[in-house]
Motif scaffolding. Structure first.
Motif, PDB file in Angstrom:
ATOM      1  N   TYR A 154       0.819  -1.217   0.000  1.00 51.90           N
ATOM      2  CA  TYR A 154       0.000   0.000   0.000  1.00 51.90           C
ATOM      3  C   TYR A 154       0.850   1.263   0.000  1.00 51.90           C
ATOM      4  O   TYR A 154       0.398   2.307  -0.458  1.00 51.90           O
ATOM      5  N   ALA A 202       1.017   3.985  -2.593  1.00 54.62           N
ATOM      6  CA  ALA A 202       1.223   3.202  -3.813  1.00 54.62           C
ATOM      7  C   ALA A 202      -0.088   2.598  -4.313  1.00 54.62           C
ATOM      8  O   ALA A 202      -0.297   2.467  -5.509  1.00 54.62           O
ATOM      9  N   ARG A 203      -0.962   2.230  -3.384  1.00 52.56           N
ATOM     10  CA  ARG A 203      -2.223   1.585  -3.745  1.00 52.56           C
ATOM     11  C   ARG A 203      -3.290   2.056  -2.774  1.00 52.56           C
ATOM     12  O   ARG A 203      -3.132   1.938  -1.570  1.00 52.56           O
ATOM     13  N   ASP A 204      -4.381   2.578  -3.308  1.00 52.34           N
ATOM     14  CA  ASP A 204      -5.457   3.124  -2.483  1.00 52.34           C
ATOM     15  C   ASP A 204      -6.749   2.354  -2.742  1.00 52.34           C
ATOM     16  O   ASP A 204      -7.431   2.600  -3.731  1.00 52.34           O
ATOM     17  N   PRO A 205      -7.110   1.424  -1.832  1.00 50.41           N
ATOM     18  CA  PRO A 205      -8.340   0.651  -2.024  1.00 50.41           C
ATOM     19  C   PRO A 205      -9.610   1.385  -1.583  1.00 50.41           C
ATOM     20  O   PRO A 205     -10.692   0.831  -1.661  1.00 50.41           O
TER      21      PRO A 205
END
Length: 192
Positions: free
Chosen positions: A54, A70-73
């Protein structure tokens, strides 16, 4: 404040800073949080998010670490263990809660079918127990013949009502706690 609500606050701060295009470190995140949160708690959650993919780390010249998203859920804080692996405890409850909010009126079998995925299967017994407990606490109404209806004023938050070990219920959307029979125990906080 519970560990989950602290992680949710940290996650919100991460998303807010990332929306501004700002990398962040532990001191900056701590300054964004409500109340005093230990340095180690923020650091450990960031490291778990990093391990889970993340956050991207960057090592500064002074040896400190800054991160970028880096990653947004989405809005809900990722539930990860220290090694970055997802926490699956309570996943079925979250799936049932999401399903019952969409279905609004349903039988237990329909709830099981809607809430189960390839990754997590909700058992009929688990779904029946969850529905009975939610009905006793006033989140669901029994319509007869095994059919339930979500009470719109009670089932309006995105986070699943939790059944605790002592069989009390906690609504993380409002912070309210209920006895196993549905009596309100606390207004906006955990009972003692």
């Amino acid at each position: 404040m519970s560990c989950a609500s602290i992680r949710q606050d940290i996650w919100r701060a991460i998303r807010r800073l990332s929306a501004q295009g700002r990398p962040f470190d532990v001191p900056l995140l701590r300054g964004q949080l409500r109340g005093a949160v230990r340095h180690e708690r923020v650091r450990d959650y960031c490291r778990a998010l990093q391990a889970g993919g993340y956050l991207d780390p960057a090592l500064m010249e002074d040896g400190s670490t800054v991160w970028t998203l880096a990653r947004d859920p989405g809005d809900e804080a990722p539930r990860v263990r220290d090694d970055g692996q997802p926490v699956i405890q309570g996943a079925g409850t979250g799936q049932m809660w999401a399903a019952l909010r969409v279905l609004r009126t349903f039988g237990v079998d329909e709830l099981v079918a809607t809430a189960s995925t390839d990754r997590w299967t909700v058992s009929r017994a688990t779904a029946a127990d969850y529905c009975q407990r939610l009905a006793r606490a006033g989140f669901l109404r029994r319509l007869g013949n095994g059919v339930y209806a979500a009470v719109p004023t009670r089932c309006n938050g995105p986070r699943a009502v939790q059944i605790r070990r002592d069989k009390t219920l906690h609504d993380p959307n409002t912070g309210q706690d209920y006895s196993a029979t549905g009596e309100l125990l606390t207004q906006g906080g955990r009972h003692g």
